[in-house]
Scaffold this motif. Structure first.
Motif, PDB file in Angstrom:
ATOM      1  N   SER A 222       0.780  -1.072   0.401  1.00 43.97           N
ATOM      2  CA  SER A 222      -0.154   0.052  -0.085  1.00 43.97           C
ATOM      3  C   SER A 222       0.742   1.635   0.087  1.00 43.97           C
ATOM      4  O   SER A 222       0.608   2.260  -0.461  1.00 43.97           O
ATOM      5  CB  SER A 222      -0.634   0.211   0.534  1.00 43.97           C
ATOM      6  OG  SER A 222      -0.200  -0.083   2.567  1.00 43.97           O
ATOM      7  N   GLU A 226       0.863   3.407  -2.853  1.00 35.62           N
ATOM      8  CA  GLU A 226       0.157   5.769  -2.695  1.00 35.62           C
ATOM      9  C   GLU A 226       1.142   6.707  -2.659  1.00 35.62           C
ATOM     10  O   GLU A 226       0.615   7.337  -3.077  1.00 35.62           O
ATOM     11  CB  GLU A 226      -0.740   5.700  -0.623  1.00 35.62           C
ATOM     12  CG  GLU A 226      -0.732   7.051  -0.297  1.00 35.62           C
ATOM     13  CD  GLU A 226      -1.346   6.878   1.089  1.00 35.62           C
ATOM     14  OE1 GLU A 226      -1.674   7.886   1.749  1.00 35.62           O
ATOM     15  OE2 GLU A 226      -1.140   5.860   2.166  1.00 35.62           O
ATOM     16  N   LYS A 266      -2.928   3.567  -7.137  1.00 42.55           N
ATOM     17  CA  LYS A 266      -3.201   4.311  -5.928  1.00 42.55           C
ATOM     18  C   LYS A 266      -4.356   4.165  -5.598  1.00 42.55           C
ATOM     19  O   LYS A 266      -4.792   3.827  -4.812  1.00 42.55           O
ATOM     20  CB  LYS A 266      -2.529   5.592  -6.540  1.00 42.55           C
ATOM     21  CG  LYS A 266      -2.715   6.649  -4.924  1.00 42.55           C
ATOM     22  CD  LYS A 266      -2.875   8.097  -5.211  1.00 42.55           C
ATOM     23  CE  LYS A 266      -2.323   8.651  -4.346  1.00 42.55           C
ATOM     24  NZ  LYS A 266      -1.810  10.487  -4.141  1.00 42.55           N
ATOM     25  N   HIS A 269      -4.742   1.273  -2.569  1.00 44.33           N
ATOM     26  CA  HIS A 269      -4.209   1.588  -1.543  1.00 44.33           C
ATOM     27  C   HIS A 269      -5.558   1.660   0.385  1.00 44.33           C
ATOM     28  O   HIS A 269      -5.109   1.306   0.830  1.00 44.33           O
ATOM     29  CB  HIS A 269      -3.299   2.165  -1.380  1.00 44.33           C
ATOM     30  CG  HIS A 269      -4.076   3.702  -0.806  1.00 44.33           C
ATOM     31  ND1 HIS A 269      -4.498   4.592  -1.288  1.00 44.33           N
ATOM     32  CD2 HIS A 269      -3.873   4.295   0.199  1.00 44.33           C
ATOM     33  CE1 HIS A 269      -4.420   5.280  -1.105  1.00 44.33           C
ATOM     34  NE2 HIS A 269      -4.318   5.989   0.124  1.00 44.33           N
ATOM     35  N   THR A 270      -6.521   1.794  -0.778  1.00 42.18           N
ATOM     36  CA  THR A 270      -7.958   1.611   0.433  1.00 42.18           C
ATOM     37  C   THR A 270      -8.452   0.907   0.841  1.00 42.18           C
ATOM     38  O   THR A 270      -8.803   0.660   1.317  1.00 42.18           O
ATOM     39  CB  THR A 270      -8.351   3.307  -0.213  1.00 42.18           C
ATOM     40  OG1 THR A 270      -9.279   2.116  -1.225  1.00 42.18           O
ATOM     41  CG2 THR A 270      -8.094   4.080  -0.334  1.00 42.18           C
TER      42      THR A 270
END
Length: 286
Positions: A222, A226, A266, A269-270
């Motif tokens: 992650s 990010e 990106k 990554h959540t």
């Protein structure tokens, strides 16, 4: 310290502006101030800083200059300050640049009568902010420490009286940390494709015992997702550091490429679950 100048008004520059507010008069300059719609320009009204129309205008009269720009602009920031830097003014270089770049900046500042100090920031700037651990290098490091600690820079350590050793420490460490991120990203994506990621992670525990390899893998992947753009830039400086040592930067260059690639995913990554994160990337690459 009566006036502090911030060169670079990105994430780090804005944190510095917030945490140093009220401790000295603050000036700032960023190349992107020329664009009123840029993030640094939009952030200015939220901070008690006086923006300079040029680097020279912001630097003039400063007791301390904090350089927080991209690695590619490290030497240019020193050149911009050198034209008007006051005699004895400290120039603290916070940038993730190679030892050679730091040494070039030091020569420029010291020749102009300033006092250059390199800082290797050894942890993400948030959440500790001014208290972040930093290794200081150069003949003026000890003098700066005495003045900067009362401002809130409580994580400073005088590491070397030579410019370059502190940044070498950070860059060589980055080869390992960012390298592990890149390796886990590549390994886990391939393992997920074959449905063997759980077995691979379990086998890693035999070799490198960690409490939770799955959580470690999710976290490290992650970070690449990010912050891939920034990490790739740092890895290019790490590659330069390795090359300056006379070693072919084969791995460092490859890590920079993988970090750059990861930045394109990106949004993944959540995901709180490793499998979901990997599936999100795989879907995007299909």
């Amino acid at each position: 310290m009566t006036r502090i100048c911030l060169i670079g008004f990105g994430e780090v520059g804005q944190i510095l502006a917030t945490d140093l507010a009220g401790k000295a008069e603050l000036t700032a300059y960023d190349l992107l101030f020329a664009d009123p719609s840029s993030p640094p320009s939009r952030a200015l009204p939220n901070h008690a800083v006086r923006a300079g129309a040029s680097a020279a205008e912001a630097v003039a009269g400063a007791d301390l200059i904090l350089s927080a720009v991209t690695a590619a602009q490290d030497v240019e920031a020193a050149r911009a300050a050198a034209g008007v830097i006051g005699k004895g003014c400290f120039f603290l270089d916070l940038n993730s640049a190679s030892p050679g770049m730091k040494q070039a900046s030091a020569q420029i500042i010291d020749a102009a009568g300033g006092r250059y100090v390199e800082a290797a920031v050894m942890a993400p700037f948030p959440p500790k902010r001014l208290a972040s651990p930093m290794l200081l290098g150069g003949p003026h490091a000890g003098a700066l420490l005495e003045l900067a600690a009362p401002l809130g820079f409580t994580g400073l350590t005088v590491f070397s009286d030579q410019v370059g050793q502190a940044s070498a420490t950070k860059m060589c460490r980055s080869v390992m940390i960012k390298g592990i991120e890149a390796l886990l990203t590549e390994s886990m994506l391939a393992a997920r494709h074959y449905g063997v990621e759980a077995t691979v992670l379990a086998s890693l525990s035999d070799l490198l015992p960690l409490p939770d390899w799955e959580a470690t893998a999710r976290y490290m992947i992650s970070r690449a997702l990010e912050h891939g753009v920034r990490r790739a830039e740092e890895m290019r400086e790490a590659a330069r550091t390795v090359e300056e040592a006379g070693v072919a930067p084969t791995m460092s260059a490859a890590i920079a490429q993988r970090q750059d690639w990861a930045a394109g995913f990106k949004a993944a990554h959540t995901q709180t679950d490793l499998g979901a994160m990997l599936d999100h990337i795989i879907r995007k690459t299909a």
